[in-house]
Write an enzyme that holds these catalytic residues in place. Structure first.
Site, PDB file in Angstrom:
ATOM      1  N   GLU A 175      26.486  59.521  -9.595  1.00 43.87           N
ATOM      2  CA  GLU A 175      27.445  59.520 -10.613  1.00 43.87           C
ATOM      3  C   GLU A 175      28.697  60.049  -9.858  1.00 43.87           C
ATOM      4  OE1 GLU A 175      26.442  62.312 -13.429  1.00 43.87           O
ATOM      5  OE2 GLU A 175      24.521  61.812 -13.768  1.00 43.87           O
ATOM      6  N   CYS A 196      36.325  62.616  -8.734  1.00 41.77           N
ATOM      7  CA  CYS A 196      34.953  63.508  -8.591  1.00 41.77           C
ATOM      8  C   CYS A 196      33.826  62.624  -8.064  1.00 41.77           C
ATOM      9  CB  CYS A 196      34.631  64.377  -9.837  1.00 41.77           C
ATOM     10  SG  CYS A 196      33.270  65.418  -9.704  1.00 41.77           S
ATOM     11  N   CYS A 232      20.003  66.931  -5.363  1.00 40.98           N
ATOM     12  CA  CYS A 232      20.505  68.074  -4.740  1.00 40.98           C
ATOM     13  C   CYS A 232      19.373  69.024  -4.535  1.00 40.98           C
ATOM     14  CB  CYS A 232      21.346  68.951  -5.512  1.00 40.98           C
ATOM     15  SG  CYS A 232      22.362  70.238  -4.740  1.00 40.98           S
ATOM     16  N   CYS A 292      20.217  75.023  -8.183  1.00 39.72           N
ATOM     17  CA  CYS A 292      20.729  75.936  -9.165  1.00 39.72           C
ATOM     18  C   CYS A 292      20.206  75.915 -10.522  1.00 39.72           C
ATOM     19  CB  CYS A 292      22.358  75.689  -9.185  1.00 39.72           C
ATOM     20  SG  CYS A 292      23.153  76.029  -7.259  1.00 39.72           S
ATOM     21  N   CYS A 303      21.852  73.621 -13.345  1.00 37.44           N
ATOM     22  CA  CYS A 303      22.429  72.310 -12.913  1.00 37.44           C
ATOM     23  C   CYS A 303      21.584  71.092 -13.060  1.00 37.44           C
ATOM     24  CB  CYS A 303      22.951  72.232 -11.513  1.00 37.44           C
ATOM     25  SG  CYS A 303      23.649  70.751 -10.920  1.00 37.44           S
ATOM     26  N   CYS A 318      27.951  67.025 -14.238  1.00 44.27           N
ATOM     27  CA  CYS A 318      27.153  67.241 -13.078  1.00 44.27           C
ATOM     28  C   CYS A 318      25.868  66.519 -13.333  1.00 44.27           C
ATOM     29  CB  CYS A 318      27.102  68.475 -12.221  1.00 44.27           C
ATOM     30  SG  CYS A 318      26.891  68.289 -10.581  1.00 44.27           S
TER      31      CYS A 318
HETATM   32  N1  SAH Z   1      26.864  71.725  -4.755  1.00 40.62           N
HETATM   33  C1  SAH Z   1      28.188  72.097  -4.778  1.00 40.62           C
HETATM   34  C2  SAH Z   1      29.204  70.998  -5.511  1.00 40.62           C
HETATM   35  C3  SAH Z   1      28.567  70.327  -6.811  1.00 40.62           C
HETATM   36  S1  SAH Z   1      28.589  70.895  -8.550  1.00 40.62           S
HETATM   37  C4  SAH Z   1      28.330  73.544  -5.472  1.00 40.62           C
HETATM   38  O1  SAH Z   1      27.413  74.064  -5.669  1.00 40.62           O
HETATM   39  O2  SAH Z   1      29.594  73.831  -5.583  1.00 40.62           O
HETATM   40  C5  SAH Z   1      30.197  71.464  -8.625  1.00 40.62           C
HETATM   41  C6  SAH Z   1      30.258  72.810  -9.651  1.00 40.62           C
HETATM   42  O3  SAH Z   1      29.779  72.227 -11.020  1.00 40.62           O
HETATM   43  C7  SAH Z   1      29.711  73.850  -9.126  1.00 40.62           C
HETATM   44  O4  SAH Z   1      30.331  74.927  -9.060  1.00 40.62           O
HETATM   45  C8  SAH Z   1      28.389  73.770  -9.950  1.00 40.62           C
HETATM   46  O5  SAH Z   1      27.803  75.241 -10.032  1.00 40.62           O
HETATM   47  C9  SAH Z   1      29.029  73.416 -11.455  1.00 40.62           C
HETATM   48  N2  SAH Z   1      28.220  73.025 -12.251  1.00 40.62           N
HETATM   49  C10 SAH Z   1      26.990  72.423 -12.150  1.00 40.62           C
HETATM   50  N3  SAH Z   1      26.251  72.244 -13.554  1.00 40.62           N
HETATM   51  C11 SAH Z   1      27.018  72.822 -14.434  1.00 40.62           C
HETATM   52  C12 SAH Z   1      26.975  72.644 -15.607  1.00 40.62           C
HETATM   53  N4  SAH Z   1      26.024  72.311 -16.438  1.00 40.62           N
HETATM   54  N5  SAH Z   1      27.956  73.610 -16.514  1.00 40.62           N
HETATM   55  C13 SAH Z   1      29.074  73.848 -15.810  1.00 40.62           C
HETATM   56  N6  SAH Z   1      29.030  73.831 -14.535  1.00 40.62           N
HETATM   57  C14 SAH Z   1      28.440  73.111 -13.831  1.00 40.62           C
END
Ligand code: SAH
Length: 381
Positions: A117, A130, A137, A141, A144, A371
Site C-alpha cells: 500500500e 506515504c 511487517c 505491534c 497494527c 497502515c
Molecule cells: N514500522 C514503522 C513504520 C510503519 S507504521 C513504525 O513502527 O514506526 C507508521 C506509524 O503508524 C507507526 O507509529 C505505527 O505504530 C502507526 N500505526 C500502525 N497501525 C496503526 C493504527 N491502526 N492506528 C494508528 N496508528 C497506527
C-alpha cells in the site's frame, strides 16, 4: 527472491527481482530496479550510448511517463529493445481509492503478485507520499494491521521508487494548468516512510530509494522533508545517524515504560526503551535533527494521566516532540479509539510536563488509509 540477470551481455551481473515465466508470459523487471550506473553498463554492453540511461530514467522520474512510447527523444529501435527486457514500471495498480479530502490510496501489485500500500496526502499545498518498505511487517505491534501475518519480504529499490512515481502521477486537489510538454503535472513535496513494514529492517534499499527521492535528477525532495518512522531498532538508528543525512526520524514509542511497551510492541523485549532513547539522542547529536516520538493512543490501555506523566518524565530534557495518534480501528482487533476527553487530557498533561506535542490529523479515513488495512480487506475478500 533475486536471481542473477544477464539480459543483454555476458559480464553484467545485476541483482534483480524475480524474472520468471508465469505460464507463457514473461514477467519483466522494472527499469527502475537497475541503478542509473547499472543501466548505463547494460546499455553499453548492448552497444548503446550509456547516456540514454539518464534520459530514460528522467522520463519516468521527472516527466511522468509510464510507457517507453512516450520517450520520444530515445530512438525507437532502442525503445523496442529495452522493452524486450524491462517494463517501464513493473508494478500495477490493483486498487485506487480517493477520499473527499483528496487523499489517494493505492494498492500496488508488485512483480510476484504481492500487494503493498501507499498513500498520497494532499493538504495546504503539501503533497506527501506515504510509502511501504516491506510486504507485511515482522515487528508484530499488536494494534497494527500490517504485521498481522508477519513479514513476507523486503521491497527492492525499484519497488520503493515506483510507489513515489505512482503517487506523484496522481492528480492534485485542483486541476492545475497544463504543465510544459512532457513534464509531470504535480510534484511531491514530502515523504513519510510510514506505510507497511519496518523501514530500518530494509535500510539499504530504503537509502538507495531515498537517494533517488532527494536527487535533482530524481524527485528533488529535500532530505528535511523526509520522515523515516521506526519501531526503534537502536543499532540501525545509529547507522542512520552516522550517515549524517538530514532525514527526520520518528520513533514509535507507544508506552512510557518497558512493561507496557513490550505488551504493545513485542520487539521491545529485545531492545528496551533505554537503548532506543540513547540511540535517538545519538541521532540528534550527529544530525542536529530533533526526534519525533509517535504514541498511538489506545483507549483504556496507554491513555491515562499516569501514562502521560510518566512519558513526560521519560522525555524531559531530551530534544523531543511527541506526535499523538488516536488509534485507527482495525477490523478484528479488540482495540478502540481513545475518547475525546482522554485525548485532550493526555496531550494537556504532556504539555504541562513541558513536552511539545501534536495530535496527528486523520486523513483519508473513508478509504482505510491506516497502515495495512486496504491490503487486508482485499486479501480477505
Ligand atoms: N514500522 C514503522 C513504520 C510503519 S507504521 C513504525 O513502527 O514506526 C507508521 C506509524 O503508524 C507507526 O507509529 C505505527 O505504530 C502507526 N500505526 C500502525 N497501525 C496503526 C493504527 N491502526 N492506528 C494508528 N496508528 C497506527
Amino acid at each position: 527472491m533475486t536471481r542473477d540477470a544477464r539480459p543483454c551481455g555476458p559480464s553484467l551481473n545485476v541483482k534483480l527481482p524475480i524474472i520468471e515465466t508465469a505460464g507463457e508470459k514473461r514477467i519483466l523487471p522494472g527499469l527502475l530496479d537497475l541503478s542509473e550506473e547499472n543501466l548505463r553498463a547494460w546499455l553499453a554492453e548492448c552497444g548503446e550510448k550509456p547516456m540514454r540511461a539518464g534520459q530514460m530514467r528522467h522520463w519516468l522520474l521527472a516527466r511522468g511517463a509510464a510507457s517507453f512510447d512516450e520517450m520520444t527523444d530515445v530512438p525507437k529501435a532502442l525503445r523496442l529493445h529495452v522493452a524486450e527486457h524491462f517494463a517501464p514500471l513493473a508494478s500495477k495498480i490493483a486498487k485506487h481509492q480517493v477520499a473527499s479530502d483528496h487523499t489517494h490510496k493505492l494498492l500496488v501489485e508488485i512483480i510476484d503478485g504481492k500487494l503493498v500500500e501507499c498513500v498520497l496526502i494532499q493538504d495546504e499545498g503539501r503533497r506527501t507520499a506515504c510509502i511501504s518498505t516491506q510486504v507485511g511487517c515482522g515487528m508484530g505491534c499488536v494494534f497494527c494491521a500490517s504485521g498481522l501475518d508477519g513479514v513476507d519480504r523486503n521491497l527492492t529499490v525499484g519497488e520503493i521508487v515506483e510507489q513515489l512515481v505512482r503517487l506523484r502521477n496522481l492528480p492534485g486537489p485542483t486541476p492545475s494548468p497544463r504543465p510544459p510538454k512532457g513534464e509531470a503535472v504535480e510534484r511531491l513535496t514530502h515523504i513519510v516512510v510510514m506505510g507497511m513494514g519496518e523501514p530500518l529492517a530494509n535500510l539499504a534499499n530504503l537509502l538507495d530509494a531515498l537517494e533517488v527521492a532527494t536527487s535533482k535528477d530524481g524527485f528533488g525532495i529535500g532530505a528535511r522533508h523526509i520522515t523515516i518512522s521506526t519501531v526503534g531498532l537502536p543499532v540501525k538508528i545509529r547507522q542512520l545517524a552516522d550517515l549524517g543525512k538530514q532525514y527526520h526520524l520518528a520513533v514509535s514509542l507507544h508506552a512510557p515504560n518497558d512493561e507496557l511497551r513490550t505488551k504493545i510492541v513485542p520487539t521491545n523485549d529485545k531492545t528496551g526503551l533505554k537503548d532506543i532513547l540513547d540511540a535517538a539522542a545519538y541521532f540528534f547529536d550527529k544530525t542536529g535533527r530533533q526526534v519525533t516520538y509517535e504514541y498511538v493512543l489506545l483507549g483504556g490501555i496507554n491513555d491515562e494521566a499516569r501514562h502521560a506523566r510518566e512519558l513526560a518524565a521519560l522525555l524531559k530534557g531530551r530534544r523531543a516532540h511527541v506526535n499523538v495518534i488516536p488509534f485507527n480501528d482495525v477490523e478484528g482487533l479488540p482495540y478502540r479509539r481513545p475518547t475525546i476527553e482522554s485525548l485532550r487530557m493526555f496531550t494537556n498533561t504532556l504539555q504541562t510536563g513541558g513536552i511539545s506535542v501534536k495530535v496527528r490529523k486523520r486523513k483519508g479515513s473513508q478509504i482505510d488509509a491506516a497502515c495495512g488495512q486496504l491490503r487486508r480487506s482485499v486479501i480477505q475478500g
